[in-house]
Design a protein around this motif. Structure first.
Motif, PDB file in Angstrom:
ATOM      1  N   VAL A 140       0.798  -1.282   0.000  1.00 56.64           N
ATOM      2  CA  VAL A 140       0.048   0.203   0.020  1.00 56.64           C
ATOM      3  C   VAL A 140       0.833   1.149   0.085  1.00 56.64           C
ATOM      4  CG1 VAL A 140      -1.808   1.171   1.215  1.00 56.64           C
ATOM      5  CG2 VAL A 140      -1.792  -1.353   1.267  1.00 56.64           C
ATOM      6  N   SER A 141       0.790   1.932  -0.991  1.00 57.45           N
ATOM      7  CA  SER A 141       1.850   3.304  -1.164  1.00 57.45           C
ATOM      8  C   SER A 141       1.279   4.281  -2.330  1.00 57.45           C
ATOM      9  CB  SER A 141       3.122   2.914  -1.228  1.00 57.45           C
ATOM     10  OG  SER A 141       4.140   3.853  -1.334  1.00 57.45           O
ATOM     11  N   PRO A 142       1.411   5.319  -2.414  1.00 58.01           N
ATOM     12  CA  PRO A 142       1.154   6.376  -3.593  1.00 58.01           C
ATOM     13  C   PRO A 142       2.090   5.627  -4.702  1.00 58.01           C
ATOM     14  CG  PRO A 142       1.139   7.530  -1.817  1.00 58.01           C
ATOM     15  CD  PRO A 142       1.837   6.270  -1.096  1.00 58.01           C
ATOM     16  N   THR A 143       3.382   5.562  -4.290  1.00 60.05           N
ATOM     17  CA  THR A 143       4.709   5.305  -5.405  1.00 60.05           C
ATOM     18  C   THR A 143       5.142   4.071  -4.771  1.00 60.05           C
ATOM     19  OG1 THR A 143       5.930   6.816  -4.197  1.00 60.05           O
ATOM     20  CG2 THR A 143       4.773   7.667  -5.828  1.00 60.05           C
ATOM     21  N   LEU A 144       6.113   3.519  -5.755  1.00 59.69           N
ATOM     22  CA  LEU A 144       6.917   2.045  -5.588  1.00 59.69           C
ATOM     23  C   LEU A 144       8.328   2.405  -5.890  1.00 59.69           C
ATOM     24  CD1 LEU A 144       4.767  -0.456  -6.963  1.00 59.69           C
ATOM     25  CD2 LEU A 144       4.899  -0.044  -4.580  1.00 59.69           C
ATOM     26  N   SER A 145       9.199   2.087  -5.103  1.00 57.30           N
ATOM     27  CA  SER A 145      10.459   2.046  -5.629  1.00 57.30           C
ATOM     28  C   SER A 145      10.947   1.235  -6.783  1.00 57.30           C
ATOM     29  CB  SER A 145      11.482   1.489  -4.545  1.00 57.30           C
ATOM     30  OG  SER A 145      11.222  -0.055  -4.510  1.00 57.30           O
ATOM     31  N   ILE A 146      11.975   1.243  -7.618  1.00 55.36           N
ATOM     32  CA  ILE A 146      11.974   0.602  -8.872  1.00 55.36           C
ATOM     33  C   ILE A 146      12.137  -0.783  -8.780  1.00 55.36           C
ATOM     34  CG2 ILE A 146      13.784   0.045 -10.715  1.00 55.36           C
ATOM     35  CD1 ILE A 146      14.692   3.238 -10.462  1.00 55.36           C
ATOM     36  N   ARG A 147      12.766  -1.246  -7.622  1.00 55.81           N
ATOM     37  CA  ARG A 147      12.728  -2.835  -7.432  1.00 55.81           C
ATOM     38  C   ARG A 147      11.284  -3.313  -7.179  1.00 55.81           C
ATOM     39  NH1 ARG A 147      16.513  -6.306  -3.203  1.00 55.81           N
ATOM     40  NH2 ARG A 147      15.996  -8.053  -3.776  1.00 55.81           N
ATOM     41  N   LEU A 148      10.507  -2.572  -6.299  1.00 56.63           N
ATOM     42  CA  LEU A 148       9.099  -3.137  -5.953  1.00 56.63           C
ATOM     43  C   LEU A 148       8.276  -2.899  -7.340  1.00 56.63           C
ATOM     44  CD1 LEU A 148       8.677  -1.517  -2.472  1.00 56.63           C
ATOM     45  CD2 LEU A 148       9.155  -3.831  -3.019  1.00 56.63           C
ATOM     46  N   GLN A 149       8.444  -1.862  -8.050  1.00 52.91           N
ATOM     47  CA  GLN A 149       7.577  -1.876  -9.377  1.00 52.91           C
ATOM     48  C   GLN A 149       7.832  -3.095 -10.037  1.00 52.91           C
ATOM     49  OE1 GLN A 149       8.559   1.723 -11.791  1.00 52.91           O
ATOM     50  NE2 GLN A 149       8.418   3.057 -10.002  1.00 52.91           N
ATOM     51  N   ARG A 150       9.129  -3.670 -10.207  1.00 50.62           N
ATOM     52  CA  ARG A 150       9.429  -4.905 -10.860  1.00 50.62           C
ATOM     53  C   ARG A 150       8.668  -6.208 -10.413  1.00 50.62           C
ATOM     54  NH1 ARG A 150      15.996  -3.548 -11.379  1.00 50.62           N
ATOM     55  NH2 ARG A 150      15.893  -2.145 -13.205  1.00 50.62           N
ATOM     56  N   LEU A 151       8.749  -6.013  -9.173  1.00 53.81           N
ATOM     57  CA  LEU A 151       7.979  -7.192  -8.550  1.00 53.81           C
ATOM     58  C   LEU A 151       6.579  -7.147  -8.499  1.00 53.81           C
ATOM     59  CD1 LEU A 151       9.949  -7.626  -5.078  1.00 53.81           C
ATOM     60  CD2 LEU A 151       9.884  -8.851  -7.053  1.00 53.81           C
ATOM     61  N   VAL A 152       5.870  -5.969  -8.697  1.00 52.60           N
ATOM     62  CA  VAL A 152       4.549  -5.823  -8.998  1.00 52.60           C
ATOM     63  C   VAL A 152       4.266  -6.075 -10.475  1.00 52.60           C
ATOM     64  CG1 VAL A 152       2.677  -4.180  -9.312  1.00 52.60           C
ATOM     65  CG2 VAL A 152       4.105  -4.029  -7.152  1.00 52.60           C
ATOM     66  N   ALA A 153       5.008  -5.742 -11.232  1.00 50.02           N
ATOM     67  CA  ALA A 153       5.041  -6.147 -12.687  1.00 50.02           C
ATOM     68  C   ALA A 153       4.862  -7.475 -13.133  1.00 50.02           C
ATOM     69  CB  ALA A 153       6.060  -5.389 -13.502  1.00 50.02           C
ATOM     70  N   ALA A 154       5.968  -8.187 -12.268  1.00 50.67           N
ATOM     71  CA  ALA A 154       6.216  -9.704 -12.327  1.00 50.67           C
ATOM     72  C   ALA A 154       4.999 -10.468 -11.694  1.00 50.67           C
ATOM     73  CB  ALA A 154       7.512 -10.022 -11.911  1.00 50.67           C
ATOM     74  N   GLY A 155       4.041  -9.747 -11.073  1.00 49.99           N
ATOM     75  CA  GLY A 155       3.092 -10.450 -10.343  1.00 49.99           C
ATOM     76  C   GLY A 155       3.320 -11.272  -9.045  1.00 49.99           C
ATOM     77  N   ALA A 156       4.605 -10.736  -8.670  1.00 48.88           N
ATOM     78  CA  ALA A 156       5.061 -11.354  -7.551  1.00 48.88           C
ATOM     79  C   ALA A 156       4.317 -10.885  -6.335  1.00 48.88           C
ATOM     80  CB  ALA A 156       6.433 -11.179  -7.329  1.00 48.88           C
ATOM     81  N   VAL A 157       4.085  -9.613  -6.283  1.00 49.91           N
ATOM     82  CA  VAL A 157       3.552  -8.888  -5.047  1.00 49.91           C
ATOM     83  C   VAL A 157       2.068  -8.058  -5.601  1.00 49.91           C
ATOM     84  CG1 VAL A 157       5.494  -8.542  -3.838  1.00 49.91           C
ATOM     85  CG2 VAL A 157       4.684  -6.694  -5.046  1.00 49.91           C
ATOM     86  N   THR A 158       0.938  -7.759  -4.778  1.00 44.72           N
ATOM     87  CA  THR A 158      -0.006  -6.858  -5.329  1.00 44.72           C
ATOM     88  C   THR A 158       0.065  -5.597  -4.705  1.00 44.72           C
ATOM     89  OG1 THR A 158      -1.249  -7.837  -3.388  1.00 44.72           O
ATOM     90  CG2 THR A 158      -1.792  -8.952  -5.704  1.00 44.72           C
ATOM     91  N   TRP A 159      -0.632  -4.547  -5.174  1.00 46.34           N
ATOM     92  CA  TRP A 159      -0.398  -3.201  -4.786  1.00 46.34           C
ATOM     93  C   TRP A 159      -1.587  -2.219  -4.843  1.00 46.34           C
ATOM     94  CZ3 TRP A 159       1.280   0.736  -8.755  1.00 46.34           C
ATOM     95  CH2 TRP A 159       1.761   2.183  -8.022  1.00 46.34           C
ATOM     96  N   THR A 160      -2.062  -1.479  -3.734  1.00 47.53           N
ATOM     97  CA  THR A 160      -2.877  -0.763  -3.697  1.00 47.53           C
ATOM     98  C   THR A 160      -2.341   0.614  -3.861  1.00 47.53           C
ATOM     99  OG1 THR A 160      -4.309  -2.143  -2.444  1.00 47.53           O
ATOM    100  CG2 THR A 160      -4.657   0.327  -2.649  1.00 47.53           C
ATOM    101  N   PRO A 161      -2.294   1.282  -5.005  1.00 50.09           N
ATOM    102  CA  PRO A 161      -1.833   2.564  -4.960  1.00 50.09           C
ATOM    103  C   PRO A 161      -2.723   3.570  -4.322  1.00 50.09           C
ATOM    104  CG  PRO A 161      -2.857   2.330  -7.223  1.00 50.09           C
ATOM    105  CD  PRO A 161      -3.042   0.781  -6.421  1.00 50.09           C
ATOM    106  N   GLY A 162      -2.077   4.412  -3.479  1.00 49.91           N
ATOM    107  CA  GLY A 162      -2.867   5.586  -2.755  1.00 49.91           C
ATOM    108  C   GLY A 162      -2.671   5.520  -1.323  1.00 49.91           C
ATOM    109  N   ALA A 163      -3.526   6.105  -0.448  1.00 48.81           N
ATOM    110  CA  ALA A 163      -3.290   6.243   0.932  1.00 48.81           C
ATOM    111  C   ALA A 163      -3.845   4.992   1.768  1.00 48.81           C
ATOM    112  CB  ALA A 163      -3.971   7.313   1.531  1.00 48.81           C
TER     113      ALA A 163
END
Length: 413
Positions: A303-326
């Motif tokens: 849960v975060s408005p933005t992601l670090s580059i490494r975490l972006q890659r994990l989200v793109a790979a489907g390794a983690v899920t992400w709620t953008p925002g507060a």
């Protein structure tokens, strides 16, 4: 079996007849209650107000089914007679009535950096429109028959000089010792060449007899010296920083243990395979921790408005899920473990509070004491996970971990 009630906290305050001071003291107690959740919080007073400290402590112990322990935190900035004699005497009287109770006497507030910052803010507010480089600040303490207490105040004056950068800071005292406030005002006038700009700031928590006395002394002196411009800063007040310091003193007292007793945390290994873990924040801490959680098989949700580059890659790979925002508390539904790792203490507190309500263990990256779980310094090798958990000493934990790993590697050879 129900969880035991945390040790009650008794806030030992001065006491005052000033209505604003009384209201501020009670407002502070309420702020502390919101931070300690289920821990009972009581007020006791050295003088004037009631209940007295002995009565408040006895009442707190009676409320527990099995009186065990309690914590008394002196709501005092200095280490004068109240801290050294009056409050310990009140505690002794309460223990005489409840001899099985274990009462911890916490440290006084002192010059905690959070309170120094709050006092500096009051000085800056009082100097609005002035260039502080041209201002003399007079910092007024209570004054005590204890030399150490007066020396602490003089030290605080120097800290305030370094913090706010005025032309000068003069330490003055309301009673017992010198210089008094009128003497300090005259010194400031002389140093300025006769036309000074002066800010008088009491090192006081709340309104009361001393804050009224300061204003009266300033008014009387200024009548004799109309050429001077003098402003009186507000007291610190029942701000969040003060409540945080009180809570920390409470927790410190409960953590007291012999130096060789180790960490107060209970060591356990979490089996997170297939279980939801929520990580709020996506900076450096989350970037380090998320891969380890994935290695343990956790289903990580960010849960975060933005992601670090490494975490972006994990989200793109489907390794983690992400709620953008507060952060919203509903994201904790079905979670087994939570990491609050944003750069905003208020958000981290909100996450930890939500986890507490749902009885989910939570690590706070910014304030270990305010969480319900701590992360050890770890290393994996030879089929083992080596972890070291200290008493909020991450540097020491890491050094011990490295020493253990080095020794194991040497033995393996």
């Amino acid at each position: 079996m129900t969880n035991p009630t945390p040790a009650p906290l008794i806030i030992a305050a001065h006491g005052t007849r000033d209505r604003a001071g009384q209201a501020a003291t009670r407002e502070l107690a309420e702020r502390v209650r919101t931070r300690l959740h289920s821990a009972p919080v009581h007020l006791g007073f050295v003088e004037i107000d009631s209940p007295g400290i002995t009565d408040a402590l006895c009442a707190a112990l009676r409320e527990e089914q099995e009186p065990d322990q309690a914590v008394v935190v002196p709501l005092m900035l200095g280490t004068g007679g109240h801290v050294r004699h009056d409050i310990p005497q009140a505690i002794a009287e309460a223990i005489a009535q409840s001899p099985t109770a274990d009462v911890h006497y916490a440290r006084y507030l002192g010059d905690d950096p959070r309170l120094v910052a709050a006092l500096a803010e009051r000085i800056t507010q009082a100097g609005a429109g002035w260039d502080l480089k041209d201002v003399c600040v007079i910092l007024v303490g209570r004054g005590a028959a204890v030399a150490d207490a007066n020396a602490d105040h003089a030290r605080l004056a120097r800290i305030m000089f370094e913090t706010t950068k005025p032309a000068r800071v003069i330490a003055a005292y309301a009673q017992v010792t010198r210089p008094g406030l009128p003497e300090a005002l005259s010194e400031a006038r002389a140093l300025s060449g006769g036309h000074p700009r002066i800010i008088v700031a009491g090192n006081l928590l709340f309104e009361g007899r001393l804050s009224t006395w300061i204003r009266e002394q300033v008014a009387a002196w200024q009548e004799r010296h109309p050429e001077a411009s003098v402003r009186v800063a507000d007291v610190i007040g029942p701000v969040d920083a003060l409540a945080d310091v009180v809570v920390d003193r409470y927790r410190e007292a409960l953590d007291e243990a012999p130096a060789d007793a180790g960490s107060p945390a209970y060591l356990a290994g979490l089996l997170l395979q297939g279980r939801k873990v929520v990580v709020v924040g996506a900076g450096a801490v989350a970037t380090r921790r998320v891969p380890r959680l994935l290695e343990a098989g956790a289903q990580v949700h960010l849960v975060s408005p933005t992601l670090s580059i490494r975490l972006q890659r994990l989200v793109a790979a489907g390794a983690v899920t992400w709620t953008p925002g507060a952060f919203e508390e509903t994201v904790l539904d079905d979670a087994w473990y939570v990491l609050a790792a944003t750069n905003d203490p208020e958000v981290n507190r909100e996450v930890a509070d939500g986890a507490q309500r749902r009885r989910i263990f939570c690590v706070r990256a910014d304030d270990a004491r305010a969480g319900t779980s701590w992360t050890p310094a770890t290393q994996r090798l030879a089929g083992l996970s080596v972890g070291v958990l200290g008493n909020r000493t991450p540097g020491l934990s890491a050094r011990v971990r490295d020493a253990v790993v080095t020794e194991l590697l040497g033995g393996a050879r």
